[in-house]
Design an enzyme around this catalytic site. Structure first.
Site, PDB file in Angstrom:
ATOM      1  N   GLY A 176       0.801  -1.116  -0.061  1.00 26.31           N
ATOM      2  CA  GLY A 176      -0.031  -0.156  -0.066  1.00 26.31           C
ATOM      3  C   GLY A 176       0.831   1.307   0.063  1.00 26.31           C
TER       4      GLY A 176
ATOM      5  CG  PHE B 179       0.962  11.178   5.328  1.00 26.25           C
ATOM      6  CD1 PHE B 179       1.523  12.541   5.494  1.00 26.25           C
ATOM      7  CD2 PHE B 179      -0.370  11.130   5.417  1.00 26.25           C
ATOM      8  CE1 PHE B 179       0.704  13.542   5.497  1.00 26.25           C
ATOM      9  CE2 PHE B 179      -1.289  12.269   5.471  1.00 26.25           C
ATOM     10  CZ  PHE B 179      -0.683  13.383   5.335  1.00 26.25           C
TER      11      PHE B 179
ATOM     12  CG  ASP C  58      -8.443   9.670   7.164  1.00 20.42           C
ATOM     13  OD1 ASP C  58      -9.587  10.085   6.440  1.00 20.42           O
ATOM     14  OD2 ASP C  58      -7.739   9.280   6.484  1.00 20.42           O
TER      15      ASP C  58
HETATM   16  N1  LIG Z   1      -0.894  -3.896   8.900  1.00 20.23           N
HETATM   17  C1  LIG Z   1      -1.376  -3.808   7.744  1.00 20.23           C
HETATM   18  N2  LIG Z   1      -1.384  -5.025   7.053  1.00 20.23           N
HETATM   19  C2  LIG Z   1      -1.594  -5.027   5.650  1.00 20.23           C
HETATM   20  N3  LIG Z   1      -2.029  -3.936   4.801  1.00 20.23           N
HETATM   21  C3  LIG Z   1      -1.749  -2.864   5.539  1.00 20.23           C
HETATM   22  C4  LIG Z   1      -1.422  -2.641   6.666  1.00 20.23           C
HETATM   23  N4  LIG Z   1      -1.525  -1.413   7.190  1.00 20.23           N
HETATM   24  C5  LIG Z   1      -1.575  -0.752   5.862  1.00 20.23           C
HETATM   25  N5  LIG Z   1      -1.895  -1.593   5.196  1.00 20.23           N
HETATM   26  C6  LIG Z   1      -2.156  -1.321   3.761  1.00 20.23           C
HETATM   27  O1  LIG Z   1      -1.459  -0.014   3.214  1.00 20.23           O
HETATM   28  C7  LIG Z   1      -2.491   1.123   2.780  1.00 20.23           C
HETATM   29  C8  LIG Z   1      -1.732   2.621   3.409  1.00 20.23           C
HETATM   30  O2  LIG Z   1      -1.701   2.389   4.750  1.00 20.23           O
HETATM   31  P1  LIG Z   1      -2.041   3.367   5.632  1.00 20.23           P
HETATM   32  O3  LIG Z   1      -3.516   3.830   5.320  1.00 20.23           O
HETATM   33  O4  LIG Z   1      -1.875   3.158   6.982  1.00 20.23           O
HETATM   34  O5  LIG Z   1      -0.924   4.583   5.140  1.00 20.23           O
HETATM   35  P2  LIG Z   1      -1.294   6.060   4.821  1.00 20.23           P
HETATM   36  O6  LIG Z   1       0.081   6.681   4.510  1.00 20.23           O
HETATM   37  O7  LIG Z   1      -1.577   6.771   6.113  1.00 20.23           O
HETATM   38  O8  LIG Z   1      -2.182   6.214   3.788  1.00 20.23           O
HETATM   39  P3  LIG Z   1      -3.676   7.113   3.522  1.00 20.23           P
HETATM   40  O9  LIG Z   1      -3.093   8.530   3.464  1.00 20.23           O
HETATM   41  O10 LIG Z   1      -4.048   6.611   1.955  1.00 20.23           O
HETATM   42  O11 LIG Z   1      -4.859   6.953   4.465  1.00 20.23           O
HETATM   43  C9  LIG Z   1      -3.638   0.633   3.498  1.00 20.23           C
HETATM   44  O12 LIG Z   1      -4.666   1.162   2.761  1.00 20.23           O
HETATM   45  C10 LIG Z   1      -3.635  -0.857   3.306  1.00 20.23           C
HETATM   46  O13 LIG Z   1      -4.029  -1.415   2.356  1.00 20.23           O
END
Ligand SMILES: Nc1ncnc2c1ncn2[C@@H]1O[C@H](COP(=O)(O)OP(=O)(O)OP(=O)(O)O)[C@@H](O)[C@H]1O
Length: 391
Positions: free
Chosen positions: A16, A20, A128
């Protein structure tokens, strides 16, 4: 091992990529088990991962939150290694061609409400809430839904006296426009009620297959999203579901800034809907039958003005031990719903635990891949979160 994050987690693939950082599937070299490792982009001024670690730490041991394995810094970027989870509800929804049965939506509603309650009991708000923030259990057949991504979470209780954060206006936008509460669009400081409003938009999305403000070509602005949210009636938002959903939304919209949500009231409504679906299914009535819904709607509409009023007993309860044949979630998820004990896990200290943020005027607005959405980093709010000292 050179490429291993923190000298321990061997990258296998990217699972993913958010605004950030990047989330990798990796192998923990200490036990050869797969894990998820989130590595923050080096360009981020205020570490959301640092914030996430603090919140996740407070949540450890509670059902439906990923296990924290390790955290640290790699080439100047913070990383967090956690339990590897399965696909998100958004992915599941897309896989099922934007069709979830009412029972599936209710089971999701039940679990997510429980997660929100747990987070709130730890004195944090998520800020969020959206389908991508809920991941299925990694093991097939397990009904647990996990809440993730606490980068924007904030402590809503300040000071040793346990005072609620202050009502404020003109706050920078924090969250995702499609699921943000109307008050968040209007710049009002978020509190527990806003997490719940986002939760209701998510349920409407699952029930209707879309939201009235979602546009395929991402041409709609945040302002237009807010205008549509203001215009649309609660009845319209839940036209495809039982009227209890309207009651839930009416109650949430009636909450004052500092109010503690009545989670039991909301959970009770969900359980009543579930019981009714089971009865209707037994009788061979489609759970989305418009006539059935209209009949109920007539009985309930009067009560909407007073969400606390005694409701007519619209639904007969299912017989004890009745088996549940569901497509997405398995039986046994009632077990999930054990009330979480109330506990205070975040407290502000008079002295700051983390260093002063120098530039208070930085405001980042970053558009996600899934426009129309905006997710912003609110430096003042982050600073407040950093003052939340987790006991
Ligand atoms: N523990 C986990 N196990 C499997 N996949 C995960 C896990 N944590 C996050 N992901 C995957 O990674 C993606 C991005 O993670 P996360 O939302 O925590 O990051 P972010 O950078 O804050 O993203 P966003 O800005 O899109 O919310 C998630 O949508 C999910 O698909």
């Amino acid at each position: 091992m050179d490429d291993a994050i923190g000298g321990r987690f061997i990258k296998e693939s990217i699972i993913g990529e958010g605004n950030f950082g990047t989330v990798y599937r990796a192998l923990d070299s200490t036990n050869k088990k797969p894990v998820a490792v989130k590595v923050e982009k080096p360009s981020i001024d205020i570490s959301q991962v640092e914030n996430e670690i603090r919140v996740l730490n407070a949540l450890q041991g509670n059902r439906g939150f990923p296990r924290l394995i390790a955290s640290g810094t790699e080439d100047g970027s913070m990383y967090i290694a956690m339990q590897l989870l399965g696909p998100s509800l958004e992915e599941k929804f897309q896989e099922s061609k934007h069709l979830f049965s009412l029972m599936v939506v209710l089971k999701i509603a039940e679990q997510i409400l429980s997660r929100i309650q747990t987070l709130h009991n730890k004195l944090f708000i998520h800020r969020d809430i959206k389908p991508r923030q809920f991941l299925m259990s990694p093991s097939a057949g397990s009904p647990t839904i996990y809440m993730i991504d606490f980068g924007l979470s904030k402590c809503y209780q300040n000071g040793k006296m346990g005072l609620h954060i202050q009502y404020m206006e003109n706050r920078p936008f924090v969250g995702t426009a499609n699921y943000a509460s109307i008050n968040t669009h209007m710049g009002i400081q978020q509190s527990r009620r806003d997490d719940l409003e986002s939760y209701m938009y998510m349920l409407s999305y699952f029930l209707n297959g879309s939201l009235p403000w979602l546009s395929k070509d991402h041409s709609i602005s945040d302002r237009e999203i807010r205008q549509i949210k203001n215009r649309i009636s609660v009845n319209e938002l839940f036209r495809k579901g039982p009227q209890e959903l309207v009651l839930m939304m009416a109650y949430i919209k009636s909450m004052a800034f500092e109010d503690r949500p009545d989670y039991d009231y909301l959970m009770g409504l969900i359980k009543r809907m579930k019981a009714n679906v089971k009865v209707e299914k037994k009788r061979g009535i489609s759970t989305l039958s418009v006539n059935t819904i209209e009949q109920k709607a007539r009985k309930v509409r009067k009560a909407i003005t007073d969400p606390f009023a005694e409701q007519p007993d619209l639904f007969k309860t299912a017989k004890n031990g009745e088996k549940n044949k569901n497509e997405l979630l398995n039986p046994g998820d009632e077990e999930e719903m054990k009330p979480e004990p109330n506990s205070a896990e975040c407290m502000t200290e008079e002295t700051e635990v983390y260093p002063e943020i120098k530039d208070r005027n930085i405001l980042k607005t970053i558009n996600t891949k899934e426009r129309p959405q905006s997710r912003s980093l609110d430096i003042d709010a982050m600073k407040e979160t950093q003052k939340c000292y987790i006991m």
